[in-house]
Write a protein that holds these residues in place. Structure first.
Motif, PDB file in Angstrom:
ATOM      1  N   MET A 158       0.838  -1.329  -0.164  1.00  0.00           N
ATOM      2  CA  MET A 158      -0.128   0.087  -0.152  1.00  0.00           C
ATOM      3  C   MET A 158       0.909   1.482   0.145  1.00  0.00           C
ATOM      4  SD  MET A 158      -3.046   1.079   2.533  1.00  0.00           S
ATOM      5  CE  MET A 158      -1.816   1.042   3.969  1.00  0.00           C
ATOM      6  N   SER A 174      -3.818   5.213  11.943  1.00  0.00           N
ATOM      7  CA  SER A 174      -4.727   5.284  10.713  1.00  0.00           C
ATOM      8  C   SER A 174      -4.050   4.544   9.488  1.00  0.00           C
ATOM      9  CB  SER A 174      -4.692   6.576  10.413  1.00  0.00           C
ATOM     10  OG  SER A 174      -3.523   7.278   9.965  1.00  0.00           O
ATOM     11  N   SER A 175      -2.716   4.169   9.749  1.00  0.00           N
ATOM     12  CA  SER A 175      -1.957   3.431   8.661  1.00  0.00           C
ATOM     13  C   SER A 175      -1.368   2.146   8.747  1.00  0.00           C
ATOM     14  CB  SER A 175      -0.873   4.270   8.131  1.00  0.00           C
ATOM     15  OG  SER A 175       0.105   4.649   9.143  1.00  0.00           O
ATOM     16  N   GLY A 199       1.633   4.079   2.995  1.00  0.00           N
ATOM     17  CA  GLY A 199       1.253   3.510   4.204  1.00  0.00           C
ATOM     18  C   GLY A 199       2.585   2.688   5.037  1.00  0.00           C
TER      19      GLY A 199
END
Length: 370
Positions: free
Chosen positions: A1, A28-29, A4
């Motif tokens: 990703m 969040s990542s 990320g």
């Protein structure tokens, strides 16, 4: 990703494998790779945080957990990462999450003591509720125009008229059972004709009003608790107070009065239907003509047996309505409370009715109505 959190395993062939973390290690990542990181087999000599661009407490916890699991050294950590990792490590605790369970001889008395101590809030709540009812009755006596006649008539219909079919069926079947079982036992002594006495006295004096009270508790008492409890959750009760309407006057008093008025009628109706059921059994099994059975009731059942049932009925109606309305007004928090309070209303009403019936039995025996 892309963009990320990432990781890579590097090896220089001598010092062993090195786990390199890169990218933002934020709450969040990091979700996309946290399970992969915790599942890495290792072992690793070092965990490199040089390429970590951002980090928060969750990322620091992941790094610290990996280092602890693989007994690896954390290298390349920024000042912020070092501070967060130290804070996470300092907050860790290996103590048991649950307290040791006490032995049963200590646990049971302790639980019983807590129940008894907690009962005081229930007693205070009941007394407060009774006080609110007395105040509402006093206000209605001074201001009769505030009494809600339409609500009262509606509750008369719901508590009384709508209950006639189920109470009638139940009473008819109970009369059949009492007559049949009583006749079987009395036949052993050649006294099956006394089945009339048995059915008449036990239904008019005890079972008619008692079974009616239990049915009303399960049917109307639970409805009172559920209806008022739902209104509490939807803040309708609070809205009534806001616009100057007393919830006790509008919701509780009509239900209590309807129960008190209808219980004697339902109890008498129940006793009559039970006697009819007994007369059917007498006609079919005992050779006692149906009308003869009914006419003998007047001769063998004392008048005070009827009065005993009629005196107990309004008291039972009051208890059932009080239990339903009180538990409905105690609903707070969430919809689960509605079910809980409805169950408590039915159980407490039936328990109180049976206890009061025992006291009435002793009392009427003592005054010569036994």
């Amino acid at each position: 990703m892309d963009g990320g959190a990432k990781y890579a395993i590097e090896s220089d062939g001598q010092a062993g494998d090195r786990l390199v973390l890169s990218g933002p290690y934020l709450v969040s990542s990091i979700g996309a790779i946290d399970q992969e990181l915790l599942a890495l087999a290792g072992p690793f000599e070092a965990i490199d945080l040089t390429e970590v661009s951002e980090i928060d407490t969750v990322g620091a916890w992941i790094a610290a957990s990996l280092a602890d699991e693989h007994e690896a050294e954390l290298i390349g950590a920024s000042e912020r990462a070092t501070r967060l990792i130290k804070a996470v490590c300092a907050a860790s605790n290996d103590a048991d999450l649950a307290a040791p369970r006490l032995p049963v001889w200590e646990r049971v008395p302790e639980a019983l003591g807590k129940k008894v101590f907690g009962a005081r809030s229930g007693v205070i709540g009941v007394l407060s509720f009774l006080g609110a009812i007395m105040v509402a009755i006093w206000n209605l006596l001074w201001h009769p125009s505030r009494f809600r006649w339409l609500a009262f008539v509606r509750q008369l219909e719901l508590v009384g008229v709508s209950a006639l079919p189920i109470i009638g069926l139940m009473s008819f079947l109970i009369g059949i059972v009492i007559a049949q079982q009583g006749a079987v036992q009395l036949q052993q002594f050649g006294a099956e004709t006394l089945t009339v006495n048995l059915v008449g006295r036990i239904t008019l004096r005890e079972l008619g009003v008692l079974m009616t009270a239990i049915m009303v508790a399960g049917r109307s008492g639970s409805a009172f608790a559920a209806q008022i409890g739902t209104m509490k959750l939807t803040e309708e009760v609070d809205a009534m107070r806001t616009i100057g309407i007393s919830p006790v006057e509008a919701l509780v008093i009509p239900r209590i009065l309807a129960s008190i008025v209808m219980m004697p009628l339902l109890g008498f109706y129940s006793a009559v239907v039970a006697i009819i059921g007994g007369a059917v059994v007498g006609d079919l099994l005992l050779g006692i003509p149906f009308w003869t059975f009914l006419l003998r009731i007047e001769d063998v059942v004392p008048t005070y047996d009827l009065w005993v049932g009629l005196i107990k009925a309004p008291v039972f109606g009051l208890i059932v309505a009080l239990a339903g309305c009180y538990h409905g007004m105690q609903v707070r928090g969430n919809s689960e409370q509605v079910g809980l309070r409805t169950t408590l209303a039915v159980v407490s009403a039936i328990f109180a009715v049976i206890v009061l019936d025992a006291f009435f039995a002793v009392f009427f025996t003592e005054i010569g109505w036994g």
